[in-house]
Design a protein around this motif. Sequence first.
Motif, PDB file in Angstrom:
ATOM      1  N   GLN A 495       0.671  -1.391   0.162  1.00 23.99           N
ATOM      2  CA  GLN A 495       0.237  -0.063   0.106  1.00 23.99           C
ATOM      3  C   GLN A 495       0.633   0.830   0.148  1.00 23.99           C
ATOM      4  OE1 GLN A 495      -3.104  -1.895  -1.212  1.00 23.99           O
ATOM      5  NE2 GLN A 495      -3.735  -0.259   0.193  1.00 23.99           N
ATOM      6  N   TYR A 496       1.902   1.112   1.164  1.00 22.11           N
ATOM      7  CA  TYR A 496       3.046   2.421   0.781  1.00 22.11           C
ATOM      8  C   TYR A 496       3.591   2.411  -0.091  1.00 22.11           C
ATOM      9  CZ  TYR A 496       6.885   6.232   2.647  1.00 22.11           C
ATOM     10  OH  TYR A 496       7.119   7.387   3.160  1.00 22.11           O
ATOM     11  N   TYR A 497       3.974   1.547  -1.115  1.00 19.13           N
ATOM     12  CA  TYR A 497       5.123   0.968  -1.921  1.00 19.13           C
ATOM     13  C   TYR A 497       4.748   1.055  -3.264  1.00 19.13           C
ATOM     14  CZ  TYR A 497       9.752   2.340   1.015  1.00 19.13           C
ATOM     15  OH  TYR A 497      10.136   2.546   1.930  1.00 19.13           O
ATOM     16  N   ASP A 498       3.395  -0.284  -3.192  1.00 20.65           N
ATOM     17  CA  ASP A 498       3.290  -0.427  -4.401  1.00 20.65           C
ATOM     18  C   ASP A 498       3.838  -1.433  -5.277  1.00 20.65           C
ATOM     19  OD1 ASP A 498       1.058  -0.842  -6.270  1.00 20.65           O
ATOM     20  OD2 ASP A 498       1.585   0.644  -7.793  1.00 20.65           O
ATOM     21  N   LEU A 499       4.918  -2.381  -3.973  1.00 19.77           N
ATOM     22  CA  LEU A 499       5.622  -3.300  -4.445  1.00 19.77           C
ATOM     23  C   LEU A 499       4.913  -4.883  -5.794  1.00 19.77           C
ATOM     24  CD1 LEU A 499       8.407  -3.236  -1.858  1.00 19.77           C
ATOM     25  CD2 LEU A 499       8.234  -1.807  -3.826  1.00 19.77           C
ATOM     26  N   GLY A 500       3.033  -4.635  -4.541  1.00 13.20           N
ATOM     27  CA  GLY A 500       3.372  -5.950  -5.534  1.00 13.20           C
ATOM     28  C   GLY A 500       3.178  -7.285  -5.132  1.00 13.20           C
ATOM     29  N   VAL A 501       3.787  -7.019  -4.008  1.00 13.89           N
ATOM     30  CA  VAL A 501       4.585  -8.454  -3.575  1.00 13.89           C
ATOM     31  C   VAL A 501       3.012  -9.670  -2.786  1.00 13.89           C
ATOM     32  CG1 VAL A 501       5.678  -9.274  -1.013  1.00 13.89           C
ATOM     33  CG2 VAL A 501       6.223  -7.274  -1.922  1.00 13.89           C
ATOM     34  N   ALA A 502       3.668 -10.491  -3.680  1.00 18.78           N
ATOM     35  CA  ALA A 502       2.225 -11.885  -3.330  1.00 18.78           C
ATOM     36  C   ALA A 502       2.059 -11.789  -1.991  1.00 18.78           C
ATOM     37  CB  ALA A 502       2.324 -12.461  -4.038  1.00 18.78           C
ATOM     38  N   SER A 503       3.653 -12.316  -0.971  1.00 16.77           N
ATOM     39  CA  SER A 503       3.162 -13.568   0.094  1.00 16.77           C
ATOM     40  C   SER A 503       4.539 -12.806   0.519  1.00 16.77           C
ATOM     41  CB  SER A 503       2.719 -14.277   0.157  1.00 16.77           C
ATOM     42  OG  SER A 503       3.818 -15.227   0.069  1.00 16.77           O
ATOM     43  N   PHE A 504       3.884 -12.629   2.276  1.00 20.14           N
ATOM     44  CA  PHE A 504       5.484 -11.975   3.299  1.00 20.14           C
ATOM     45  C   PHE A 504       5.366 -13.139   4.528  1.00 20.14           C
ATOM     46  CE2 PHE A 504       7.775 -10.146   6.362  1.00 20.14           C
ATOM     47  CZ  PHE A 504       9.428 -10.173   5.817  1.00 20.14           C
ATOM     48  N   GLY A 505       6.503 -13.457   4.664  1.00 20.91           N
ATOM     49  CA  GLY A 505       6.766 -14.827   6.194  1.00 20.91           C
ATOM     50  C   GLY A 505       5.571 -16.005   6.141  1.00 20.91           C
ATOM     51  N   ASP A 506       5.507 -16.299   6.838  1.00 19.53           N
ATOM     52  CA  ASP A 506       5.498 -18.342   6.546  1.00 19.53           C
ATOM     53  C   ASP A 506       4.103 -18.076   7.678  1.00 19.53           C
ATOM     54  OD1 ASP A 506       6.968 -18.932   5.415  1.00 19.53           O
ATOM     55  OD2 ASP A 506       8.732 -19.837   7.076  1.00 19.53           O
ATOM     56  N   ASP A 507       2.802 -18.907   7.324  1.00 18.05           N
ATOM     57  CA  ASP A 507       2.022 -19.241   7.634  1.00 18.05           C
ATOM     58  C   ASP A 507       1.357 -20.990   7.953  1.00 18.05           C
ATOM     59  OD1 ASP A 507      -0.609 -18.983   9.089  1.00 18.05           O
ATOM     60  OD2 ASP A 507      -1.074 -17.336   8.802  1.00 18.05           O
ATOM     61  N   LEU A 508       1.621 -21.649   9.239  1.00 23.79           N
ATOM     62  CA  LEU A 508       1.843 -23.269   8.591  1.00 23.79           C
ATOM     63  C   LEU A 508       0.277 -22.828   9.032  1.00 23.79           C
ATOM     64  CD1 LEU A 508       4.887 -24.461  11.143  1.00 23.79           C
ATOM     65  CD2 LEU A 508       4.633 -23.379   8.624  1.00 23.79           C
ATOM     66  N   ARG A 509      -0.772 -22.317   9.276  1.00 27.30           N
ATOM     67  CA  ARG A 509      -2.250 -22.599   9.228  1.00 27.30           C
ATOM     68  C   ARG A 509      -2.474 -22.673   7.594  1.00 27.30           C
ATOM     69  NH1 ARG A 509      -4.278 -17.205  12.366  1.00 27.30           N
ATOM     70  NH2 ARG A 509      -3.007 -16.715  10.054  1.00 27.30           N
ATOM     71  N   GLY A 510      -1.517 -21.858   6.670  1.00 22.98           N
ATOM     72  CA  GLY A 510      -2.176 -21.828   5.125  1.00 22.98           C
ATOM     73  C   GLY A 510      -2.439 -20.401   5.038  1.00 22.98           C
ATOM     74  N   GLU A 511      -2.730 -19.867   6.002  1.00 18.02           N
ATOM     75  CA  GLU A 511      -3.823 -18.186   5.653  1.00 18.02           C
ATOM     76  C   GLU A 511      -2.644 -17.745   4.541  1.00 18.02           C
ATOM     77  OE1 GLU A 511      -6.337 -17.549   6.822  1.00 18.02           O
ATOM     78  OE2 GLU A 511      -7.126 -19.645   7.796  1.00 18.02           O
ATOM     79  N   PRO A 512      -2.977 -16.860   3.782  1.00 17.57           N
ATOM     80  CA  PRO A 512      -2.398 -15.830   2.923  1.00 17.57           C
ATOM     81  C   PRO A 512      -2.480 -14.812   3.803  1.00 17.57           C
ATOM     82  CG  PRO A 512      -5.022 -16.289   1.962  1.00 17.57           C
ATOM     83  CD  PRO A 512      -4.455 -17.444   2.764  1.00 17.57           C
ATOM     84  N   ASN A 513      -1.598 -14.210   3.094  1.00 12.83           N
ATOM     85  CA  ASN A 513      -1.620 -12.548   3.680  1.00 12.83           C
ATOM     86  C   ASN A 513      -2.563 -11.763   2.916  1.00 12.83           C
ATOM     87  OD1 ASN A 513       2.052 -12.768   3.375  1.00 12.83           O
ATOM     88  ND2 ASN A 513       1.125 -12.143   5.165  1.00 12.83           N
ATOM     89  N   ALA A 514      -2.227 -11.504   4.274  1.00 12.75           N
ATOM     90  CA  ALA A 514      -3.822 -10.148   3.964  1.00 12.75           C
ATOM     91  C   ALA A 514      -4.141  -8.457   4.208  1.00 12.75           C
ATOM     92  CB  ALA A 514      -5.688 -10.518   4.250  1.00 12.75           C
ATOM     93  N   LEU A 515      -4.490  -7.635   3.549  1.00  7.22           N
ATOM     94  CA  LEU A 515      -4.058  -6.299   3.617  1.00  7.22           C
ATOM     95  C   LEU A 515      -4.982  -5.684   5.188  1.00  7.22           C
ATOM     96  CD1 LEU A 515      -4.919  -4.394   0.618  1.00  7.22           C
ATOM     97  CD2 LEU A 515      -2.759  -4.980   0.902  1.00  7.22           C
ATOM     98  N   LEU A 516      -3.670  -5.020   6.325  1.00 10.15           N
ATOM     99  CA  LEU A 516      -4.648  -4.649   7.598  1.00 10.15           C
ATOM    100  C   LEU A 516      -5.911  -3.865   6.888  1.00 10.15           C
ATOM    101  CD1 LEU A 516      -2.194  -5.145  10.029  1.00 10.15           C
ATOM    102  CD2 LEU A 516      -3.679  -6.997   9.846  1.00 10.15           C
ATOM    103  N   GLU A 517      -7.035  -3.782   6.637  1.00  8.52           N
ATOM    104  CA  GLU A 517      -7.512  -3.005   6.048  1.00  8.52           C
ATOM    105  C   GLU A 517      -7.982  -1.418   7.329  1.00  8.52           C
ATOM    106  OE1 GLU A 517      -8.428  -1.979   3.544  1.00  8.52           O
ATOM    107  OE2 GLU A 517      -8.730  -4.733   2.449  1.00  8.52           O
ATOM    108  N   GLU A 518      -7.977  -2.137   8.433  1.00  5.67           N
ATOM    109  CA  GLU A 518      -8.275  -0.764   9.713  1.00  5.67           C
ATOM    110  C   GLU A 518      -8.025   0.016   9.480  1.00  5.67           C
ATOM    111  OE1 GLU A 518     -10.145  -4.983  10.567  1.00  5.67           O
ATOM    112  OE2 GLU A 518      -7.991  -4.971   9.789  1.00  5.67           O
ATOM    113  N   ILE A 519      -6.159  -0.387   9.577  1.00  5.18           N
ATOM    114  CA  ILE A 519      -4.646   0.696   9.728  1.00  5.18           C
ATOM    115  C   ILE A 519      -5.017   2.003   8.492  1.00  5.18           C
ATOM    116  CG2 ILE A 519      -3.901  -1.003  11.416  1.00  5.18           C
ATOM    117  CD1 ILE A 519      -1.514  -0.464   9.142  1.00  5.18           C
ATOM    118  N   LEU A 520      -5.882   1.136   7.738  1.00  5.37           N
ATOM    119  CA  LEU A 520      -5.806   2.374   6.573  1.00  5.37           C
ATOM    120  C   LEU A 520      -6.100   3.648   6.268  1.00  5.37           C
ATOM    121  CD1 LEU A 520      -5.671  -0.086   3.375  1.00  5.37           C
ATOM    122  CD2 LEU A 520      -3.140   0.813   4.763  1.00  5.37           C
TER     123      LEU A 520
END
Length: 521
Positions: A495-520
């Motif tokens: 959102q700040y850099y507009d880098l188009g990063v598909a995912s970041f970090g690991d989540d062993l639940r299998g949950e994909p990354n999602a924006l923190l809409e509440e802080i935007l």
Amino acid sequence: MKRRLSRRNLLRGAGVCLALPWLESLSPRGARAGDAGTPRRFLLCTFPNGAPHHWWETAPAFGKTLRGADFKLPRVLEHFAPVKSKMLMISRLGNYTWTKDQSPFIEPSHSRLTAALSTCVDADQLGRALGQDLGEWVGNGVSVDQLIVQKAGPLQATRIPSLQTGLGVKPGFFDERSYAYNQAISWKSPREPLKRSVNPKAVFDALINAGAAGAAPVPGQTAAQARLEAERRAATEKSVIDAVLADASSLMSKVGAEDRQIVQQYLDSLREIEKNVTRVEATMIGCSPVPEPGVVPEPPGPLEGLNESDSTEAGEYRHDDHANVMTDLLVMAIQCDVTRVVTHMLDDSRSEFEYRCIPEDVRAKVGLEYRQESSLHFHASQHGPGNLDRATEEGRYRIIEESNLDFAAINCWLGQKAAQLAQRLDAIREGDGTVLDHSVMVYMSEMRTHDHDAYDLPIVLLGGDGVFLNDAHVAYDPLGSDRQLRDLWFTIMNQYYDLGVASFGDDLRGEPNALLEEILR
């Protein structure tokens, strides 16, 4: 050939280049700081060992947001009052879904949580998967700051791609892990941690000589020639400012009256910084100036270094002086566009430093009686009285025992230093706003509090160029329904850099990354 004046105009002298602050006279006609190519900056400023219960004393209930006059600063963050309108507190984020058992109760905590702060990856598990001895293993994911450096593109490139600094002069034990996890939060590659530099003279030399980019500081001059010229200046005790005065005089005739004042103030402040770093550097033990941050070496051993007032051949070590000089250097680096990505560790993980430097007024904010030169031992105070429950009560985590005031006073002092950096950046006008406006500064710890746990991390975000909420405190849901730190880094990058990063970090639940809409916004 006439030299072109530009945003990145440099004052040049024998063996020296000094980048200049933003000067309207040198800007393209109609340029604004918010245009494409205008600096976008990322500063990650960390403190270890978590926060006292005071941090959350004004927090909203789970899932709620407080704004404007309803958003009150807690006592330990009152130093941020001058920039409160550009500040966002974020509560109830965790950083533990990278663990196999999905538990926020992680051991060994100091090493693994520090390693995961900027990567959201389990460094231990990476080593286990390769059959490595975890006591010797050095490996991690690529950190958020380094992904920004690698993906932001040529318009955001600087002569020093990123800067790693810190104040940790008394490291502790390392949780039977590598020293790398104690003194690095920047990871250029999975096997390449970038160690923070605590030596202000080394940082100053890197900024002035622009040696970190590997290029010759002056066109046509080799790196070897630059080093010889720097040694010659040092031998004659000649200031780097003197080396560029002739070029400064020429520039003064080409810019407007307001910009002439800016250049003169900049040169005056730089000369004062040069004096300060020389004085502080003289009291540092075991610090070798380096031209650029490098790979973390194996440590000489734990519990080595300085404490407040330790005697050296050059005098007594003063931590507050050290902190203030490093702030000066970071402001210089950012203002002059030498770098746009900074990680600054206000102390090392599991610090054993004794904070005798904390003045009476800071201790008074949390109700601690002042006793001159009394020792406030950081790690010991974290293990002192105080704890928060995982159980909830009236929309918040229940306080089991209030934090001891030594721990609170240390946290308040660390907050003061981060706030001073933010205020300095906010005082620098840049285009249609300030340098702080055109930066994202995150101030946070790798763990919650006395319990060493990896949920409800203490986090503050400042600036954001209109992308993020300001003058607000956002609280997410309690443990089990909480959001993860990896989504904050994901949100900043996209959102700040507009880098188009598909995912970041690991989540062993299998949950994909999602924006923190509440802080935007």
